[in-house]
Scaffold this motif. Structure first.
Motif, PDB file in Angstrom:
ATOM      1  N   UNK A  93       0.786  -1.229   0.000  1.00 44.76           N
ATOM      2  CA  UNK A  93       0.000   0.000   0.000  1.00 44.76           C
ATOM      3  C   UNK A  93       0.813   1.270   0.000  1.00 44.76           C
ATOM      4  N   UNK A  94       2.127   1.134  -0.036  1.00 43.44           N
ATOM      5  CA  UNK A  94       2.993   2.310   0.023  1.00 43.44           C
ATOM      6  C   UNK A  94       3.539   2.517   1.419  1.00 43.44           C
ATOM      7  N   UNK A  95       3.570   3.764   1.854  1.00 46.02           N
ATOM      8  CA  UNK A  95       4.143   4.081   3.160  1.00 46.02           C
ATOM      9  C   UNK A  95       5.068   5.275   3.028  1.00 46.02           C
ATOM     10  N   UNK A 116       7.380  11.087   2.096  1.00 44.17           N
ATOM     11  CA  UNK A 116       6.288  10.876   3.039  1.00 44.17           C
ATOM     12  C   UNK A 116       5.000  10.539   2.295  1.00 44.17           C
ATOM     13  N   UNK A 117       4.553   9.307   2.435  1.00 40.08           N
ATOM     14  CA  UNK A 117       3.347   8.847   1.758  1.00 40.08           C
ATOM     15  C   UNK A 117       3.653   8.407   0.332  1.00 40.08           C
ATOM     16  N   UNK A 118       3.032   7.310  -0.071  1.00 41.52           N
ATOM     17  CA  UNK A 118       3.166   6.852  -1.449  1.00 41.52           C
ATOM     18  C   UNK A 118       4.483   6.214  -1.813  1.00 41.52           C
ATOM     19  N   UNK A 119       5.309   5.913  -0.862  1.00 41.45           N
ATOM     20  CA  UNK A 119       6.590   5.262  -1.124  1.00 41.45           C
ATOM     21  C   UNK A 119       6.561   3.838  -0.568  1.00 41.45           C
ATOM     22  N   UNK A 120       6.910   2.848  -1.363  1.00 41.64           N
ATOM     23  CA  UNK A 120       7.590   2.870  -2.651  1.00 41.64           C
ATOM     24  C   UNK A 120       6.679   2.537  -3.837  1.00 41.64           C
ATOM     25  N   UNK A 194      -1.684   4.284   8.346  1.00 49.41           N
ATOM     26  CA  UNK A 194      -1.425   5.698   8.604  1.00 49.41           C
ATOM     27  C   UNK A 194       0.007   5.995   8.174  1.00 49.41           C
ATOM     28  N   UNK A 195       0.195   6.746   7.072  1.00 52.33           N
ATOM     29  CA  UNK A 195       1.557   6.994   6.588  1.00 52.33           C
ATOM     30  C   UNK A 195       2.419   7.660   7.646  1.00 52.33           C
ATOM     31  N   UNK A 196       3.655   7.225   7.722  1.00 47.42           N
ATOM     32  CA  UNK A 196       4.584   7.868   8.641  1.00 47.42           C
ATOM     33  C   UNK A 196       4.839   9.296   8.168  1.00 47.42           C
ATOM     34  N   UNK A 197       4.695  10.239   9.091  1.00 46.46           N
ATOM     35  CA  UNK A 197       5.045  11.639   8.844  1.00 46.46           C
ATOM     36  C   UNK A 197       6.180  11.956   9.810  1.00 46.46           C
ATOM     37  N   UNK A 198       7.371  12.117   9.284  1.00 49.19           N
ATOM     38  CA  UNK A 198       8.559  12.256  10.121  1.00 49.19           C
ATOM     39  C   UNK A 198       8.549  13.581  10.880  1.00 49.19           C
ATOM     40  N   UNK A 199       8.951  13.521  12.126  1.00 50.76           N
ATOM     41  CA  UNK A 199       9.012  14.743  12.933  1.00 50.76           C
ATOM     42  C   UNK A 199      10.004  15.734  12.335  1.00 50.76           C
ATOM     43  N   UNK A 206       9.591  14.744  -0.362  1.00 48.08           N
ATOM     44  CA  UNK A 206       8.610  14.476  -1.404  1.00 48.08           C
ATOM     45  C   UNK A 206       7.334  13.996  -0.718  1.00 48.08           C
ATOM     46  N   UNK A 207       6.187  14.561  -1.109  1.00 45.96           N
ATOM     47  CA  UNK A 207       4.917  14.212  -0.487  1.00 45.96           C
ATOM     48  C   UNK A 207       4.051  13.403  -1.442  1.00 45.96           C
ATOM     49  N   UNK A 208       3.293  12.468  -0.891  1.00 49.43           N
ATOM     50  CA  UNK A 208       2.403  11.660  -1.705  1.00 49.43           C
ATOM     51  C   UNK A 208       1.303  11.045  -0.874  1.00 49.43           C
ATOM     52  N   UNK A 209       0.302  10.476  -1.538  1.00 47.07           N
ATOM     53  CA  UNK A 209      -0.771   9.733  -0.891  1.00 47.07           C
ATOM     54  C   UNK A 209      -1.474  10.546   0.198  1.00 47.07           C
ATOM     55  N   UNK A 210      -1.719  11.821  -0.098  1.00 51.46           N
ATOM     56  CA  UNK A 210      -2.475  12.651   0.835  1.00 51.46           C
ATOM     57  C   UNK A 210      -1.661  13.321   1.915  1.00 51.46           C
TER      58      UNK A 210
END
Length: 222
Positions: A93-95, A116-120, A194-199, A206-210
């Protein structure tokens, strides 16, 4: 071909087939990669796509940086644009992913780019090697925190040589954030779906998947 030789060949094909169904760093060639044309056949990891163990015993790099002779597979020039390639089909599903460098053979890693999001979900990702990195030999890492499935951390590492950097290892470590680490027995776990959003994702993101620049940090482990 003898029966025993045929069995070994078939076993190797089966292992390779299973491994190729998941995701791995394919360029630059990571330590012990089956894709490396100059590989030592006796040291190839046909499970390169498997995650790190949840107890963290093979963090970082599955421990390969400690028992694989250094052999740079790529030479990069600071300030130039490059890309990594990923191979496989099970993207879970990405990540979220990070690209990091270590100048102390894996004792510490610092992120030069975060996805962040949509990788890989893409097979290649561009990045600029910062001008202020240190010149010399380094350990490069691709890390991935999958969106779906078991809470895991994936990590492949590659030996690289950097030229033209204006900084020192100490300066680099002060200028860039530590690589995010979770799901390896360190008291930090990601949240499924829930995509990891790094502190602290660093200077290149690069942003992806919302996921956007204003997305809430997840997980909050600090």
């Amino acid at each position: 071909m003898s029966p025993s030789t045929l069995l070994k060949a078939l076993t190797g094909l089966m292992v390779a087939s299973v491994a190729s169904a998941h995701m791995e760093l394919s360029w630059p060639y990571p330590l012990r990669s089956k894709l490396d044309p100059n590989k030592d056949e006796s040291m190839v990891d046909y499970s390169m796509t498997s995650p790190l163990t949840p107890d963290g015993k093979n963090f970082p790099c599955k421990g390969y940086h400690t028992n694989t002779p250094f052999r740079s597979t790529v030479e990069w020039t600071a300030g130039q644009k490059y890309n990594i390639s990923l191979e496989g089909s099970a993207t879970h599903g990405g990540g979220s992913c990070q690209l990091s460098l270590s100048y102390d053979n894996g004792t510490s890693f610092y992120a030069i780019q975060s996805m962040e999001g949509g990788c890989p979900l893409e097979s290649t990702y561009d990045f600029t090697l910062p001008e202020d990195v240190a010149a010399g030999d380094a350990l490069f890492a691709w890390t991935w925190f999958n969106l779906q499935g078991n809470r895991e951390m994936y990590m492949n590492c590659a030996d690289v040589t950097i030229t033209g950097g204006s900084g020192s290892p100490d300066d680099f470590e002060k200028a860039y954030p530590p690589m995010f680490t979770a799901n390896v027995g360190n008291g930090c776990e990601t949240v499924e779906k829930q995509p990891v959003v790094f502190e602290n994702p660093g200077k290149q993101v690069l942003y992806g998947d919302g996921v956007t620049e204003s997305s809430e940090v997840s997980p909050a482990c600090s």
